[in-house]
Motif scaffolding. Structure first.
Motif, PDB file in Angstrom:
ATOM      1  N   ILE A   7      45.541 101.006 -12.013  1.00  0.00           N
ATOM      2  CA  ILE A   7      44.766 100.533 -13.158  1.00  0.00           C
ATOM      3  C   ILE A   7      43.586 101.482 -13.306  1.00  0.00           C
ATOM      4  CG2 ILE A   7      43.184  98.738 -13.985  1.00  0.00           C
ATOM      5  CD1 ILE A   7      44.994  96.637 -12.759  1.00  0.00           C
ATOM      6  N   VAL A   8      43.373 101.978 -14.519  1.00  0.00           N
ATOM      7  CA  VAL A   8      42.210 102.817 -14.814  1.00  0.00           C
ATOM      8  C   VAL A   8      41.234 101.962 -15.618  1.00  0.00           C
ATOM      9  CG1 VAL A   8      41.388 104.911 -15.972  1.00  0.00           C
ATOM     10  CG2 VAL A   8      43.665 104.898 -14.910  1.00  0.00           C
ATOM     11  N   ILE A   9      39.980 101.908 -15.177  1.00  0.00           N
ATOM     12  CA  ILE A   9      38.987 101.123 -15.918  1.00  0.00           C
ATOM     13  C   ILE A   9      38.042 102.096 -16.630  1.00  0.00           C
ATOM     14  CG2 ILE A   9      37.272  99.278 -15.790  1.00  0.00           C
ATOM     15  CD1 ILE A   9      38.339  98.513 -13.047  1.00  0.00           C
ATOM     16  N   GLY A  10      38.142 102.148 -17.950  1.00  0.00           N
ATOM     17  CA  GLY A  10      37.263 103.024 -18.737  1.00  0.00           C
ATOM     18  C   GLY A  10      38.034 104.128 -19.430  1.00  0.00           C
ATOM     19  N   THR A  11      37.581 104.497 -20.627  1.00  0.00           N
ATOM     20  CA  THR A  11      38.347 105.459 -21.437  1.00  0.00           C
ATOM     21  C   THR A  11      37.493 106.614 -21.963  1.00  0.00           C
ATOM     22  OG1 THR A  11      38.068 103.918 -23.262  1.00  0.00           O
ATOM     23  CG2 THR A  11      40.221 103.962 -22.195  1.00  0.00           C
ATOM     24  N   GLY A  12      36.537 107.063 -21.170  1.00  0.00           N
ATOM     25  CA  GLY A  12      35.862 108.313 -21.500  1.00  0.00           C
ATOM     26  C   GLY A  12      36.746 109.471 -21.056  1.00  0.00           C
ATOM     27  N   PRO A  13      36.222 110.691 -21.033  1.00  0.00           N
ATOM     28  CA  PRO A  13      37.023 111.841 -20.603  1.00  0.00           C
ATOM     29  C   PRO A  13      37.591 111.691 -19.189  1.00  0.00           C
ATOM     30  CG  PRO A  13      34.857 112.540 -21.369  1.00  0.00           C
ATOM     31  CD  PRO A  13      34.865 111.055 -21.438  1.00  0.00           C
ATOM     32  N   ALA A  14      36.842 111.026 -18.290  1.00  0.00           N
ATOM     33  CA  ALA A  14      37.333 110.842 -16.915  1.00  0.00           C
ATOM     34  C   ALA A  14      38.544 109.911 -16.903  1.00  0.00           C
ATOM     35  CB  ALA A  14      36.218 110.276 -16.027  1.00  0.00           C
ATOM     36  N   GLY A  15      38.410 108.747 -17.493  1.00  0.00           N
ATOM     37  CA  GLY A  15      39.476 107.747 -17.476  1.00  0.00           C
ATOM     38  C   GLY A  15      40.725 108.235 -18.193  1.00  0.00           C
ATOM     39  N   LEU A  16      40.545 108.877 -19.348  1.00  0.00           N
ATOM     40  CA  LEU A  16      41.729 109.314 -20.103  1.00  0.00           C
ATOM     41  C   LEU A  16      42.423 110.494 -19.423  1.00  0.00           C
ATOM     42  CD1 LEU A  16      40.574 108.805 -23.799  1.00  0.00           C
ATOM     43  CD2 LEU A  16      42.179 107.427 -22.471  1.00  0.00           C
ATOM     44  N   THR A  17      41.653 111.353 -18.780  1.00  0.00           N
ATOM     45  CA  THR A  17      42.295 112.443 -18.034  1.00  0.00           C
ATOM     46  C   THR A  17      43.067 111.862 -16.848  1.00  0.00           C
ATOM     47  OG1 THR A  17      40.530 113.947 -18.678  1.00  0.00           O
ATOM     48  CG2 THR A  17      41.923 114.644 -16.833  1.00  0.00           C
ATOM     49  N   ALA A  18      42.462 110.900 -16.156  1.00  0.00           N
ATOM     50  CA  ALA A  18      43.173 110.233 -15.051  1.00  0.00           C
ATOM     51  C   ALA A  18      44.460 109.611 -15.582  1.00  0.00           C
ATOM     52  CB  ALA A  18      42.271 109.166 -14.422  1.00  0.00           C
ATOM     53  N   ALA A  19      44.388 109.000 -16.750  1.00  0.00           N
ATOM     54  CA  ALA A  19      45.572 108.352 -17.337  1.00  0.00           C
ATOM     55  C   ALA A  19      46.655 109.384 -17.671  1.00  0.00           C
ATOM     56  CB  ALA A  19      45.172 107.567 -18.583  1.00  0.00           C
ATOM     57  N   ILE A  20      46.242 110.516 -18.237  1.00  0.00           N
ATOM     58  CA  ILE A  20      47.218 111.564 -18.584  1.00  0.00           C
ATOM     59  C   ILE A  20      47.961 112.023 -17.324  1.00  0.00           C
ATOM     60  CG2 ILE A  20      47.468 113.971 -19.375  1.00  0.00           C
ATOM     61  CD1 ILE A  20      45.029 113.366 -21.279  1.00  0.00           C
ATOM     62  N   TYR A  21      47.198 112.291 -16.262  1.00  0.00           N
ATOM     63  CA  TYR A  21      47.809 112.769 -15.015  1.00  0.00           C
ATOM     64  C   TYR A  21      48.688 111.690 -14.373  1.00  0.00           C
ATOM     65  CZ  TYR A  21      45.883 117.421 -14.679  1.00  0.00           C
ATOM     66  OH  TYR A  21      45.624 118.741 -14.897  1.00  0.00           O
ATOM     67  N   ALA A  22      48.184 110.449 -14.341  1.00  0.00           N
ATOM     68  CA  ALA A  22      48.953 109.372 -13.715  1.00  0.00           C
ATOM     69  C   ALA A  22      50.224 109.091 -14.522  1.00  0.00           C
ATOM     70  CB  ALA A  22      48.091 108.112 -13.605  1.00  0.00           C
ATOM     71  N   ALA A  23      50.102 109.158 -15.845  1.00  0.00           N
ATOM     72  CA  ALA A  23      51.270 108.886 -16.694  1.00  0.00           C
ATOM     73  C   ALA A  23      52.324 109.981 -16.509  1.00  0.00           C
ATOM     74  CB  ALA A  23      50.843 108.779 -18.154  1.00  0.00           C
ATOM     75  N   ARG A  24      51.872 111.222 -16.436  1.00  0.00           N
ATOM     76  CA  ARG A  24      52.828 112.329 -16.260  1.00  0.00           C
ATOM     77  C   ARG A  24      53.475 112.289 -14.874  1.00  0.00           C
ATOM     78  NH1 ARG A  24      52.117 117.327 -16.428  1.00  0.00           N
ATOM     79  NH2 ARG A  24      53.946 117.933 -17.624  1.00  0.00           N
ATOM     80  N   ALA A  25      52.804 111.632 -13.920  1.00  0.00           N
ATOM     81  CA  ALA A  25      53.393 111.462 -12.586  1.00  0.00           C
ATOM     82  C   ALA A  25      54.265 110.208 -12.552  1.00  0.00           C
ATOM     83  CB  ALA A  25      52.281 111.359 -11.543  1.00  0.00           C
TER      84      ALA A  25
END
Ligand code: NAP
Length: 305
Positions: A7-25
Motif C-alpha cells: 500500500i502506498v500512502i500519498g500521491t506526490g512525486p515520491a508516492g507515484l514513482t513508488a507506484a510506477i516501480y511497484a506496478a511494473r514489478a
C-alpha cells in the motif's frame, strides 16, 4: 480480507514513482491518494528543474502524467486521506475512514504542508488576506499591496510569482541574509516590483474583516512597526504530514520520519519523499526516493517468499 503486497500512502512525486516501480514489478500496488491528490506540485506553477522538460512543465501537468504512468501498469487508487494505521504486526492495516486495507508492506509518502507563524490573528484572517499558497490565491491580489514572509526559495518564488498581480510585493525576512539559492535570490532582487524588509520578525497580522497590515518587530532595535498591505503570504517552510504515524514508527523531533535508505524502524514500512527528507525536499529527490522505497519493498517481499 485481501492482503495486498504493498500500500502506498500519498500521491506526490515520491508516492507515484513508488507506484510506477511497484506496478511494473507486478506487485499490484494500492495507492491511497490523499485529499490533496498530487501533493504540493499541484499548487505550484512552472517546474523548471525536473529533468526531461527543457522548457519546464506545469506542476499539475507533471503530477497528472505521473498518475497516468502509474495507472498504465495496473496501480489501483483509493481516494481520501489515510485516517489511521496499525503497524504493530503484519499484515499492516491502513484505514481510510471506515474502510480497512491490509498489506504486507507499506510505503509512506504523505509529504509535508506549509507552516504558519502561529500569530494571534493569522488563522482568523486565513483566506481573508492571509494565505500560504501564492499560486492558489495570487489572482485575488490584482494591483494590491502584498507581503511575503520568509527568506527561502519558497518566499522568492512566491514573491516573483505575485508580482504578476500585485502593485508591489514586500518580502519580510527576519534576518539580513537570504536562505534562498543564488539563482532564486537574484531573480527576486532584480525584480523592480519587489522590495525587501530586513530584520523584521512578524508580530501579528492586522485587520478586522480582511487584512490591513502586518505588524513587525525589528530584530536589531526591537522597534515595532506596521506594514500596510492587503495580503500576507506565509512562505516559511513546511511541516511533515505524520500525525497518523505518531506512536507507530520513529519520528524525529520535528515530526519527520526517521528512515535510512527509505527503511523505517518497522520492517516492511518504508518512507520516501518530503515526509522523511529534512535536507533536499525537491520533486526529483522525492521521486528518486520513491523508486528506492519500491525496490526495497520488492526485495523484502521476494526474500520472504
Ligand atoms: P526554508 O528553506 O526552510 O526557508 C524558510 C524561510 O522562512 C527561512 O528564510 C526562515 O528564516 C523563514 N522562517 C522560518 N520560520 C520563521 C518564523 N517563525 N518567522 C519568520 N521567518 C521564519 O523553506 P522553503 O523556502 O519552503 O524551502 C524548502 C525547500 O524547498 C528548500 O530545500 C528549497 O530549496 C526547496 N524549494 C525549491 C524551489 C525551487 O528551486 N524552485 C522552490 C521552493 C522550495 P531563516 O532563513 O532565518 O531561517
Amino acid at each position: 480480507m485481501d492482503v495486498r503486497n504493498v500500500i502506498v500512502i500519498g500521491t506526490g512525486p515520491a508516492g507515484l514513482t513508488a507506484a510506477i516501480y511497484a506496478a511494473r514489478a507486478e506487485l499490484k500496488p494500492l495507492v491511497i491518494e490523499g485529499l490533496q491528490a498530487g501533493g504540493q506540485l499541484t499548487i505550484t506553477t512552472d517546474v523548471e528543474n525536473f529533468p526531461g522538460f527543457p522548457e519546464g512543465i506545469m506542476g499539475p501537468e507533471l503530477m497528472d502524467n505521473m498518475r497516468k504512468q502509474a495507472e498504465r501498469f495496473g496501480t489501483e487508487f483509493v481516494s481520501g486521506d489515510a485516517s489511521r494505521v496499525d503497524f504493530s504486526k503484519r499484515p499492516f492495516k491502513v484505514w481510510v475512514g471506515d474502510a480497512e486495507y491490509q498489506a504486507k508492506t507499506v510505503i509512506i509518502s504523505t509529504g509535508a504542508k506549509a507552516r504558519l507563524l502561529g500569530l494571534d490573528n493569522e488563522l482568523r484572517l486565513m483566506g481573508r488576506g492571509v494565505s500560504a499558497c501564492a499560486t492558489c490565491d495570487g489572482f485575488f491580489y490584482k494591483d494590491k499591496e502584498i507581503v511575503v514572509v520568509g527568506g527561502g526559495d519558497s518566499a522568492m518564488e512566491e514573491a516573483v510569482f505575485l508580482t504578476r498581480f500585485g502593485k508591489r510585493v514586500r518580502v519580510v525576512h527576519r534576518r539580513d541574509e537570504l536562505r534562498a539559492s543564488k539563482i532564486m535570490q537574484e531573480r527576486a532582487l532584480a525584480n523592480k516590483k519587489i522590495e525587501f524588509v530586513w530584520n523584521a520578525a512578524p508580530v501579528d497580522v492586522l485587520g478586522e474583516e480582511t487584512v490591513t497590515g502586518l505588524r513587525v518587530r525589528d530584530t536589531k532595535t526591537d522597534e515595532v512597526s506596521d506594514i500596510e498591505c492587503d495580503g500576507v503570504f506565509m512562505a516559511i517552510g513546511h511541516t511533515p504530514n505524520t500525525q497518523i504515524f505518531e506512536g507507530q514508527i520513529d519520528l524525529d523531533g520535528s515530526g519527520y520520519i526517521n528512515a535510512t535508505n527509505t527503511k523505517t524502524n518497522v520492517e516492511g514500512v518504508f518512507a520516501c519523499g518530503d515526509v522523511q527528507d529534512t535536507v533536499y525536499k525537491q520533486a526529483i529527490t522525492a521521486a528518486g526516493s520513491g523508486c528506492q522505497a519500491a525496490l526495497e519493498a520488492e526485495k523484502l517481499l521476494e526474500e520472504e517468499e
